[in-house]
Design a protein around this motif. Structure first.
Motif, PDB file in Angstrom:
ATOM      1  N   ARG A  58       0.827  -1.210   0.000  1.00 39.58           N
ATOM      2  CA  ARG A  58       0.000   0.000   0.000  1.00 39.58           C
ATOM      3  C   ARG A  58       0.862   1.261   0.000  1.00 39.58           C
ATOM      4  NH1 ARG A  58      -5.560  -0.701   1.684  1.00 39.58           N
ATOM      5  NH2 ARG A  58      -6.173  -2.749   0.907  1.00 39.58           N
ATOM      6  N   ALA A  59       1.972   1.235   0.732  1.00 38.38           N
ATOM      7  CA  ALA A  59       2.834   2.410   0.826  1.00 38.38           C
ATOM      8  C   ALA A  59       3.496   2.755  -0.504  1.00 38.38           C
ATOM      9  CB  ALA A  59       3.909   2.194   1.893  1.00 38.38           C
ATOM     10  N   LEU A  60       3.537   1.790  -1.437  1.00 35.21           N
ATOM     11  CA  LEU A  60       4.172   2.037  -2.732  1.00 35.21           C
ATOM     12  C   LEU A  60       3.179   2.403  -3.823  1.00 35.21           C
ATOM     13  CD1 LEU A  60       6.773  -0.890  -2.862  1.00 35.21           C
ATOM     14  CD2 LEU A  60       7.246   1.528  -2.424  1.00 35.21           C
ATOM     15  N   LEU A  61       1.884   2.341  -3.536  1.00 40.63           N
ATOM     16  CA  LEU A  61       0.904   2.572  -4.585  1.00 40.63           C
ATOM     17  C   LEU A  61       1.039   3.966  -5.193  1.00 40.63           C
ATOM     18  CD1 LEU A  61      -2.343   0.902  -3.160  1.00 40.63           C
ATOM     19  CD2 LEU A  61      -0.785   0.027  -4.918  1.00 40.63           C
ATOM     20  N   PHE A 106       9.325  -2.683   4.750  1.00 40.39           N
ATOM     21  CA  PHE A 106       9.411  -1.572   5.698  1.00 40.39           C
ATOM     22  C   PHE A 106      10.532  -0.631   5.267  1.00 40.39           C
ATOM     23  CE2 PHE A 106       8.304  -5.486   8.002  1.00 40.39           C
ATOM     24  CZ  PHE A 106       7.027  -5.153   8.436  1.00 40.39           C
ATOM     25  N   ARG A 107      10.515   0.570   5.824  1.00 45.05           N
ATOM     26  CA  ARG A 107      11.576   1.559   5.573  1.00 45.05           C
ATOM     27  C   ARG A 107      11.835   1.676   4.075  1.00 45.05           C
ATOM     28  NH1 ARG A 107      16.665   0.253   9.194  1.00 45.05           N
ATOM     29  NH2 ARG A 107      17.292   2.232   8.268  1.00 45.05           N
ATOM     30  N   PHE A 108      10.777   2.039   3.340  1.00 45.33           N
ATOM     31  CA  PHE A 108      10.881   2.101   1.885  1.00 45.33           C
ATOM     32  C   PHE A 108      11.753   3.275   1.454  1.00 45.33           C
ATOM     33  CE2 PHE A 108       6.771   0.018   2.629  1.00 45.33           C
ATOM     34  CZ  PHE A 108       6.948  -1.131   1.876  1.00 45.33           C
ATOM     35  N   PRO A 109      12.747   3.034   0.601  1.00 47.21           N
ATOM     36  CA  PRO A 109      13.512   4.119   0.004  1.00 47.21           C
ATOM     37  C   PRO A 109      12.730   4.696  -1.171  1.00 47.21           C
ATOM     38  CG  PRO A 109      14.289   2.061  -0.875  1.00 47.21           C
ATOM     39  CD  PRO A 109      13.190   1.715   0.120  1.00 47.21           C
ATOM     40  N   PRO A 110      13.236   5.737  -1.830  1.00 45.93           N
ATOM     41  CA  PRO A 110      12.596   6.199  -3.069  1.00 45.93           C
ATOM     42  C   PRO A 110      12.473   5.056  -4.070  1.00 45.93           C
ATOM     43  CG  PRO A 110      14.230   7.790  -2.324  1.00 45.93           C
ATOM     44  CD  PRO A 110      14.392   6.589  -1.446  1.00 45.93           C
ATOM     45  N   LEU A 111      11.425   5.093  -4.880  1.00 49.09           N
ATOM     46  CA  LEU A 111      11.171   4.022  -5.839  1.00 49.09           C
ATOM     47  C   LEU A 111      12.379   3.780  -6.742  1.00 49.09           C
ATOM     48  CD1 LEU A 111       9.182   1.980  -7.028  1.00 49.09           C
ATOM     49  CD2 LEU A 111       8.313   3.810  -8.509  1.00 49.09           C
ATOM     50  N   PRO A 162       3.787   6.138  -5.283  1.00 48.92           N
ATOM     51  CA  PRO A 162       4.960   6.235  -6.150  1.00 48.92           C
ATOM     52  C   PRO A 162       4.839   5.415  -7.433  1.00 48.92           C
ATOM     53  CG  PRO A 162       5.633   5.992  -3.859  1.00 48.92           C
ATOM     54  CD  PRO A 162       4.148   5.810  -3.889  1.00 48.92           C
ATOM     55  N   LEU A 163       4.221   4.244  -7.356  1.00 47.61           N
ATOM     56  CA  LEU A 163       4.069   3.418  -8.545  1.00 47.61           C
ATOM     57  C   LEU A 163       3.119   4.050  -9.552  1.00 47.61           C
ATOM     58  CD1 LEU A 163       3.889  -0.100  -6.867  1.00 47.61           C
ATOM     59  CD2 LEU A 163       5.704   0.702  -8.390  1.00 47.61           C
ATOM     60  N   GLN A 164       2.040   4.656  -9.063  1.00 43.68           N
ATOM     61  CA  GLN A 164       1.114   5.332  -9.970  1.00 43.68           C
ATOM     62  C   GLN A 164       1.737   6.581 -10.577  1.00 43.68           C
ATOM     63  OE1 GLN A 164      -2.203   5.319  -6.984  1.00 43.68           O
ATOM     64  NE2 GLN A 164      -3.427   4.620  -8.717  1.00 43.68           N
ATOM     65  N   ASP A 165       2.643   7.215  -9.824  1.00 42.58           N
ATOM     66  CA  ASP A 165       3.332   8.391 -10.349  1.00 42.58           C
ATOM     67  C   ASP A 165       4.411   8.036 -11.355  1.00 42.58           C
ATOM     68  OD1 ASP A 165       1.776  10.021  -8.740  1.00 42.58           O
ATOM     69  OD2 ASP A 165       3.277  10.159  -7.138  1.00 42.58           O
ATOM     70  N   SER A 166       4.838   6.773 -11.350  1.00 40.70           N
ATOM     71  CA  SER A 166       5.900   6.324 -12.264  1.00 40.70           C
ATOM     72  C   SER A 166       5.433   5.078 -13.008  1.00 40.70           C
ATOM     73  CB  SER A 166       7.184   6.024 -11.482  1.00 40.70           C
ATOM     74  OG  SER A 166       7.628   7.159 -10.768  1.00 40.70           O
ATOM     75  N   PRO A 167       4.451   5.223 -13.881  1.00 41.73           N
ATOM     76  CA  PRO A 167       3.845   4.048 -14.538  1.00 41.73           C
ATOM     77  C   PRO A 167       4.799   3.294 -15.450  1.00 41.73           C
ATOM     78  CG  PRO A 167       3.067   6.076 -15.552  1.00 41.73           C
ATOM     79  CD  PRO A 167       3.826   6.487 -14.328  1.00 41.73           C
ATOM     80  N   ASP A 168       5.908   3.932 -15.843  1.00 39.38           N
ATOM     81  CA  ASP A 168       6.853   3.258 -16.734  1.00 39.38           C
ATOM     82  C   ASP A 168       8.080   2.716 -15.999  1.00 39.38           C
ATOM     83  OD1 ASP A 168       5.272   3.796 -18.999  1.00 39.38           O
ATOM     84  OD2 ASP A 168       6.118   5.813 -19.148  1.00 39.38           O
ATOM     85  N   ALA A 169       8.012   2.640 -14.661  1.00 36.27           N
ATOM     86  CA  ALA A 169       9.133   2.101 -13.901  1.00 36.27           C
ATOM     87  C   ALA A 169       9.427   0.676 -14.354  1.00 36.27           C
ATOM     88  CB  ALA A 169       8.809   2.120 -12.408  1.00 36.27           C
ATOM     89  N   ILE A 226      -7.673   0.129  -8.101  1.00 37.72           N
ATOM     90  CA  ILE A 226      -6.224   0.256  -8.270  1.00 37.72           C
ATOM     91  C   ILE A 226      -5.591  -1.120  -8.455  1.00 37.72           C
ATOM     92  CG2 ILE A 226      -4.079   0.878  -7.100  1.00 37.72           C
ATOM     93  CD1 ILE A 226      -5.613   3.206  -5.800  1.00 37.72           C
ATOM     94  N   PHE A 227      -6.001  -2.079  -7.620  1.00 37.78           N
ATOM     95  CA  PHE A 227      -5.454  -3.433  -7.740  1.00 37.78           C
ATOM     96  C   PHE A 227      -5.754  -4.013  -9.116  1.00 37.78           C
ATOM     97  CE2 PHE A 227      -5.688  -8.099  -6.718  1.00 37.78           C
ATOM     98  CZ  PHE A 227      -4.332  -8.264  -6.487  1.00 37.78           C
TER      99      PHE A 227
END
Length: 284
Positions: free
Chosen positions: A16-19, A251-256, A21-28, A50-51
Motif C-alpha cells: 500500500r505504501a508504494l501505490l 518496511f523503511r521504503f527508500p525512493p522508488l 509512487p508506482l502510480q506516479d511512475s507508470p513506466d518504472a 487500483i489493484f
C-alpha cells in the motif's frame, strides 16, 4: 479474457505504501508484482480498482501470509476458496505460502518454525495436498528463516526436501533466508541450495536483513540486499536456471528509484546466465 504477459525478470511486492509512487511512475522498470492475497480479498472501491489496474497490466504472483500450513489448528478451507477466487479472477499464475505456521485458534502474527520431524513431514504434506486440491493448482512453499528448532530430529534440508516430495508441490526459493539461516545455524549456504530440487523451484525471493550480532541475523525485509546475498542469487541461477525473482521490501521504503536500481541488479545477474525464456514460457 486477455492473456497476461509471461512471468519473468525482476519483480516487486505490491505494498500500500508504494501505490502512490508506482502510480506516479507508470513506466518504472518492474517486470511483475507479488501481492498478499489476504490484503486484497473482497477489497472494492478505490483500492479494488487500483489493484485491478495493476493486475490487468502486469503479471502477478500471490504470496500468502496466514494459511499456517504447519499449524495444529484446522486448515482454513474458507480462506483457500477465497484465495482461489482471487487467483482465478485476476489470472494470477502462482500462489505460494510459508513452510511454517502462524496460528493455533488465533493468529500469532509471526512465522514460527515447524519441528523438523518425520511426523511433521506427514502432517504438513497432507495439508499442502489438501490446499492444492481446493485451489486447483500446485502451490509453492517457501523455505523460511527461523531462530530456534524445537524438537528437531532432522536437518533442515532433509525436512524441506521430504515435504516437497511428499506433497508434490513447488518451491519458492528464498535466497536471503538461506543466507540468514546459514549464519544463524552455521551451515554452508551454497551446499544447502545445491541440495534443493532445482526442478521444483517456481520463483525466487531476495531481500535485505538486519545484523543483530556477528552470529545473529534478523530477516527484516527493511534494508538493501548485501553482496553475499547477491552472490548466492548468482549461484542460484547457475544451479536452477534463470527464474523470475522478487525483491521483498516491506518496511523503511527508500525512493522508488532505489528499489528499481536493485531490480536492475537482478536483471544484470540474470543476463549473465541467459534470460531463460523457454522455462518462463512453460509456466505462463
Amino acid at each position: 479474457m486477455q492473456q497476461r504477459p509471461a512471468l519473468n525478470g525482476a519483480g516487486l511486492g505490491l505494498r500500500r505504501a508504494l501505490l502512490g509512487p508506482l502510480q506516479d511512475s507508470p513506466d518504472a522498470a518492474i517486470d511483475f508484482f507479488e501481492a498478499a492475497p489476504e490484503n486484497w480479498i473482497n477489497v472494492g472501491g478505490k483500492f479494488g480498482k487500483i489493484f485491478r489496474s495493476f493486475t490487468e497490466r502486469y503479471p502477478f504472483v500471490c504470496h500468502g501470509l496466514s494459511l499456517s500450513l504447519g499449524g495444529p489448528a484446522a486448515l482454513d478451507e474458507t480462506l483457500l476458496r477465497k484465495i482461489r477466487r482471487l487467483l482465478d479472477e485476476h489470472q494470477i499464475r502462482i500462489y505460494s505460502e510459508h513452510l511454517s505456521y502462524c496460528a493455533d485458534d488465533a493468529h500469532l502474527y509471526d512465522l514460527l518454525p515447524i519441528p523438523f520431524t518425520e511426523e511433521a513431514v506427514d502432517w504438513v504434506a497432507a495439508r499442502i495436498r489438501r490446499a492444492q486440491d481446493i485451489l486447483g493448482r500446485r502451490i509453492a512453499v517457501e523455505n523460511v528463516s527461523y531462530y530456534a528448532a524445537p524438537g528437531q530430529q532432522m536437518r533442515e534440508i532433509d525436512f524441506t526436501n521430504a515435504v516437497l516430495a511428499a506433497a508434490d508441490c513447488e518451491l519458492l526459493l528464498d535466497v536471503n533466508n538461506i543466507y540468514v539461516n546459514s549464519v544463524n545455524h552455521r551451515y554452508d549456504a551454497k551446499a544447502f541450495l545445491d541440495a534443493l530440487p532445482a526442478e521444483r523451484v517456481a520463483y525466487i525471493h531476495i531481500a535485505g536483513h538486519y545484523n543483530e550480532a556477528p552470529d545473529l541475523i534478523v530477516d527484516s525485509h527493511a534494508a538493501a540486499v548485501i553482496d553475499p546475498v547477491w552472490d548466492l542469487l548468482d549461484h542460484a541461477y547457475a544451479r536452477c536456471g534463470v527464474l523470475p525473482t522478487l525483491l521483498e521490501r516491506d518496511f523503511r521504503f527508500p525512493p522508488l528509484g532505489e528499489l528499481v536500481g536493485e531490480l536492475d541488479h537482478i536483471r544484470e545477474i540474470q543476463a549473465r546466465h541467459g534470460i531463460g525464456e523457454e522455462r518462463h514460457a512453460r509456466r505462463a
